[in-house]
Design an enzyme around this catalytic site. Structure first.
Site, mmCIF file in Angstrom:
data_model
loop_
_atom_site.group_PDB
_atom_site.id
_atom_site.type_symbol
_atom_site.label_atom_id
_atom_site.label_comp_id
_atom_site.label_asym_id
_atom_site.label_seq_id
_atom_site.Cartn_x
_atom_site.Cartn_y
_atom_site.Cartn_z
ATOM 1 N N ASP A 276 0.604 -1.224 -0.164
ATOM 2 C CA ASP A 276 0.185 -0.036 0.193
ATOM 3 C C ASP A 276 0.989 1.175 0.020
ATOM 4 O OD1 ASP A 276 -1.836 2.149 0.258
ATOM 5 O OD2 ASP A 276 -2.739 0.943 1.916
ATOM 6 N N CYS B 15 -9.470 8.110 -8.958
ATOM 7 C CA CYS B 15 -10.532 9.082 -8.424
ATOM 8 C C CYS B 15 -10.566 10.517 -9.290
ATOM 9 C CB CYS B 15 -10.409 9.270 -6.823
ATOM 10 S SG CYS B 15 -11.827 10.091 -6.075
#
Ligand SMILES: Nc1ncnc2c1ncn2[C@@H]1O[C@H](COP(=O)(O)OP(=O)(O)OP(=O)(O)O)[C@@H](O)[C@H]1O
Ligand SMILES: O=P(O)(O)OC[C@H]1O[C@](O)(CO)[C@@H](O)[C@@H]1O
Length: 449
Positions: free
Chosen positions: A210, A274
């Site tokens: 991550d 996004c």
């Protein structure tokens, strides 16, 4: 421990493979426009049953979600198991695996790619949750290795005395400035080495890296590390087999092509994007409550994070088919002349919480041999990606849109996840937050992204 005959291939994959002429010697990669596993059918508008999210923020650098899941999820898992019949419907994937791990030495590394606050950590938690709720992948032990958590842990600013006020307006701006990216690299490297260590020590089967992994250099580095890891494992075990053979005058023993205990990691890229302005604002709003900003004024947190996002954006390189092809070729080149099997490469993309399908950008490279674990995992991941908005994203999409609506609603607050505080704030505070968000994340700013 002997290595099982792992090169089982479901018919569906064999057919696809032959149609697309996948082969480990002639690299053939695919930016598939259709779903690789057509068994899931097209997306319908029906809302899938909600699966509870793992509601905890990772507090240390490793968020290890254990096999078997927490008790709190049991109810939703049971109900989901019933609804998971899609996995066998109309599919040639009919072999049941129960909860057994198929190949102890075959590991996976999900490499996240995406700008800050696009939902990478949230979607990772959802992915782990989904894998554990699907009976074919429930046995896979998943862990997350978060570069941001390593950074926070190692660079934590502690007040020198309990009477000293916290450093309110101190920014990490310098660290996120692209010209200082080397300073940040060390945290990512630490997270990655912990990840490889966990896979090697068999404390997990699927490790999620991550970090934003926003540059070609970083992604190239991660793949290089994985390749070196695989090669070192293979070489060590071949050396052991050769040594054992020389002791064994009859020349019996393990075949060199399949050294037992040699761990092999398959990399899987998961890009999260996004682009919806409402989501960008809402996500930044939620970021103001995280460990970097919880002790800082709201206005400062919003503008500091907005700047961070811009800095990342200035050096961000989207994952492309060219990049995918390059890695496939590298894998073949590195393994040339050895028996070290090439275990494949995969790429998935979730955009705007799955609201708009990005599945035509998914890419799959199945080499000529791969184990059943890979087929099951990729199959399940593809379903997760295709149906993300229906299974997990819709609640978030509704909340993000509702949060930014100017109308005041007096609805009862619903239970919120720990990373989503928008339900908990007072209406007047919300209004003032929205003013701040709209002023900072304005059209001119959005144009720069
Ligand atoms: N798919 C989603 N479902 C629910 N919440 C989401 C989703 N995507 C983003 N969010 C919200 O946006 C915030 C940022 O998401 P998240 O922390 O997962 O992003 P990130 O890409 O991991 O960020 P960073 O790179 O800065 O660590 C979260 O606090 C969450 O509230
Ligand atoms: O090392 P990378 O790829 O920049 O990603 C890690 C960084 O991403 C972030 O999550 C971005 O907000 C930081 O917390 C963290 O330092």
């Amino acid at each position: 421990m002997s290595r099982p005959n792992e090169c089982w291939k479901p018919d569906l994959l064999r057919n696809r493979e032959s149609r697309r002429q996948f082969s480990s010697s002639t690299v053939s990669t695919n930016a598939s426009t259709n779903s690789l596993f057509s068994l899931h059918g097209s997306s319908s508008s029906s809302i899938y049953p909600t699966i509870s999210r793992t509601e905890t923020e990772p507090d240390v650098e490793v968020n290890h979600i254990k096999e078997g899941l927490s008790l709190g999820l049991q109810g939703s898992l049971e109900s989901h198991a019933v609804n998971n019949s899609y996995l066998s419907q109309g599919s040639s994937l009919t072999i049941q695996f129960g909860n057994k791990r198929q190949n102890l030495n075959h590991k996976f590394c999900v490499i996240l790619v995406g700008l800050p606050a696009t939902g990478k950590s949230t979607i990772s938690r959802d992915l782990i949750n989904f894998l554990h709720s699907s009976h074919r992948t429930a046995h896979i032990r998943c862990s997350t290795f978060n570069a941001g958590n390593v950074r926070r842990k190692l660079s934590l600013r502690r007040p020198v005395s309990p009477f000293k006020a916290p450093e309110f307006n101190k920014s990490e701006d310098d660290l996120f400035n692209p010209k200082n990216s080397h300073k940040k690299e060390k945290y990512a490297k630490i997270a990655l080495s912990k990840l490889l260590e966990a896979l090697e020590n068999d404390t997990c089967d699927l490790a999620i890296f991550d970090a934003t992994n926003s540059t070609l250099e970083r992604r190239g580095f991660v793949l290089q590390e994985i390749r070196s890891f695989n090669k070192a494992q293979y070489d060590t075990h071949v050396a052991r087999i050769v040594a054992n053979r020389s002791k064994d005058s009859a020349g019996n023993g393990e075949p060199i092509s399949q050294p037992a205990n040699a761990i092999h990691i398959t990399p899987i890229f998961l890009q999260v994007s996004c682009t919806d302005p409402n989501f960008i604002k809402y996500n930044i709003h939620n970021k103001t409550f995280n460990q970097d900003y919880y002790d800082k004024p709201y206005e400062f947190a919003v503008s500091d994070f907005a700047k961070r996002l811009q800095q990342y954006h200035s050096q961000f390189v989207q994952f492309s088919k060219t990049e995918f092809d390059h890695y496939c070729k590298e894998n073949v080149r590195v393994n040339e002349g050895s028996h070290n099997p090439n275990f494949g490469l995969f790429f998935f993309h979730i955009m705007n919480a799955g609201q708009f399908s990005a599945d035509d950008s998914n890419m799959y490279y199945f080499p000529s041999q791969y184990c059943s674990d890979t087929a099951e995992l990729i199959n399940t991941m593809e379903y997760f990606i295709d149906n993300y908005s229906k299974m997990y994203g819709y609640g978030y999409i509704e909340k993000a849109n509702a949060f930014l609506k100017s109308t005041i609603t007096n609805s009862t607050p619903v239970a919120s996840s720990s990373s989503d505080r928008s339900d908990l704030i007072d209406e007047s505070v919300r209004r003032s937050n929205i003013v701040t968000l709209n002023e900072t994340i304005n059209d001119a700013y959005l144009q720069t992204l």
